[in-house]
Design an enzyme around this catalytic site. Structure first.
Site, PDB file in Angstrom:
ATOM      1  N   VAL A  49       0.835  -1.201   0.000  1.00 42.31           N
ATOM      2  CA  VAL A  49       0.000   0.000   0.000  1.00 42.31           C
ATOM      3  C   VAL A  49       0.874   1.257   0.000  1.00 42.31           C
ATOM      4  O   VAL A  49       0.546   2.260  -0.640  1.00 42.31           O
ATOM      5  CB  VAL A  49      -0.956   0.007   1.211  1.00 42.31           C
ATOM      6  CG1 VAL A  49      -1.740   1.310   1.281  1.00 42.31           C
ATOM      7  CG2 VAL A  49      -1.912  -1.180   1.147  1.00 42.31           C
ATOM      8  N   CYS A  50       1.997   1.199   0.694  1.00 44.10           N
ATOM      9  CA  CYS A  50       2.853   2.379   0.879  1.00 44.10           C
ATOM     10  C   CYS A  50       3.271   3.052  -0.428  1.00 44.10           C
ATOM     11  O   CYS A  50       3.165   4.281  -0.550  1.00 44.10           O
ATOM     12  CB  CYS A  50       4.072   2.026   1.722  1.00 44.10           C
ATOM     13  SG  CYS A  50       3.663   1.489   3.399  1.00 44.10           S
ATOM     14  N   PRO A  51       3.744   2.296  -1.433  1.00 44.30           N
ATOM     15  CA  PRO A  51       4.149   2.995  -2.664  1.00 44.30           C
ATOM     16  C   PRO A  51       2.991   3.687  -3.368  1.00 44.30           C
ATOM     17  O   PRO A  51       3.187   4.720  -4.027  1.00 44.30           O
ATOM     18  CB  PRO A  51       4.764   1.886  -3.528  1.00 44.30           C
ATOM     19  CG  PRO A  51       4.214   0.618  -2.981  1.00 44.30           C
ATOM     20  CD  PRO A  51       4.054   0.869  -1.517  1.00 44.30           C
ATOM     21  N   GLU A  53       0.609   5.333  -1.960  1.00 45.95           N
ATOM     22  CA  GLU A  53       0.452   6.627  -1.299  1.00 45.95           C
ATOM     23  C   GLU A  53       1.612   7.563  -1.631  1.00 45.95           C
ATOM     24  O   GLU A  53       1.413   8.731  -1.966  1.00 45.95           O
ATOM     25  CB  GLU A  53       0.363   6.444   0.216  1.00 45.95           C
ATOM     26  CG  GLU A  53      -0.881   5.752   0.701  1.00 45.95           C
ATOM     27  CD  GLU A  53      -1.007   5.832   2.206  1.00 45.95           C
ATOM     28  OE1 GLU A  53      -2.111   6.143   2.672  1.00 45.95           O
ATOM     29  OE2 GLU A  53      -0.007   5.595   2.919  1.00 45.95           O
ATOM     30  N   ILE A  54       2.831   7.053  -1.520  1.00 43.17           N
ATOM     31  CA  ILE A  54       4.018   7.878  -1.744  1.00 43.17           C
ATOM     32  C   ILE A  54       4.008   8.454  -3.148  1.00 43.17           C
ATOM     33  O   ILE A  54       4.264   9.641  -3.359  1.00 43.17           O
ATOM     34  CB  ILE A  54       5.288   7.039  -1.494  1.00 43.17           C
ATOM     35  CG1 ILE A  54       5.381   6.647  -0.006  1.00 43.17           C
ATOM     36  CG2 ILE A  54       6.540   7.809  -1.914  1.00 43.17           C
ATOM     37  CD1 ILE A  54       6.424   5.595   0.290  1.00 43.17           C
TER      38      ILE A  54
END
Length: 209
Positions: A49-51, A53-54
């Site tokens: 999920v993190c990439p 958002e980033i």
């Protein structure tokens, strides 16, 4: 979980990766008096999920720049991990092309001070120091004004990605209030009317809607 709204954002100095370069003693203090700051935490590099958002923040960077807002990300990884991820192509799971600062919080003290760390150290029954919970940050997001005061915060559990549109809406609302002195009612968006923070102002607003 601490509510930091209305309080000065916790201060820190740490190494960050900014546009592919290591910057030592990076601090949010550099923005005081100059820019609003959107400071957010994500759990870990090289995840799923993190990439999304980033990269989503990077894709809207022109919108943030027009509003004079600095975007800064942070996780409990090292700056070497950040750098490696930034040099990994997007089609390989990387975040190549992200230019805004990513702060390294390997000691977990920044996440702890912002109270988004998903666990903590404690002693077990055998007297051993262990980490209870997960040693990563929740998806915390903090909108900080030019005086260094937190004006908005939201914290998501790790599986729940955030809305960039909502982050921008809150920036618009804060800047509208700062400029006009009017408060922003439910579902307010840029271009809509605010209202005076008085009984008469509320009554007039409700009557016109």
């Amino acid at each position: 979980m601490a509510v930091l709204v209305g309080k000065k954002a916790p201060s820190f100095k740490a190494t960050a990766v900014v546009d592919g370069e290591f910057v030592e003693d990076f601090s949010l203090d550099q923005y005081v008096g100059k820019q609003h700051v959107l400071f957010y935490f994500y759990p870990m590099d090289f995840t799923f999920v993190c990439p999304t958002e980033i990269i989503a923040f990077q894709d809207r960077m022109e919108d943030f720049k027009r509003k004079n807002v600095a975007v800064v990300g942070c996780s409990v990884d090292t700056h070497f991990s950040h750098w490696a991820w930034l040099n990994t192509p997007r089609d390989k799971g990387g975040i190549e092309g992200v230019a805004y600062p990513l702060v390294a919080d390997a000691t977990k003290t920044i996440a702890k001070n912002f109270d988004v760390l998903a666990g903590d150290y404690d002693y077990n029954e055998e007297g051993e120091l262990v980490f209870i919970g997960e040693p990563v940050a929740y998806r915390g997001l903090f909108l900080i004004d030019k005086a260094g005061i937190v004006r908005h915060q939201v914290v998501n559990d790790m599986p729940l990605g955030r809305s960039i549109d909502e982050a921008l809406r809150m920036i618009d609302a804060l800047q509208y209030f700062e400029e006009k002195g009017e408060v922003c009612p439910a579902n307010w968006e840029e271009g809509k009317e605010g209202m005076q923070a008085t009984h008469e102002g509320v009554s007039n607003y409700l009557a016109s809607h």
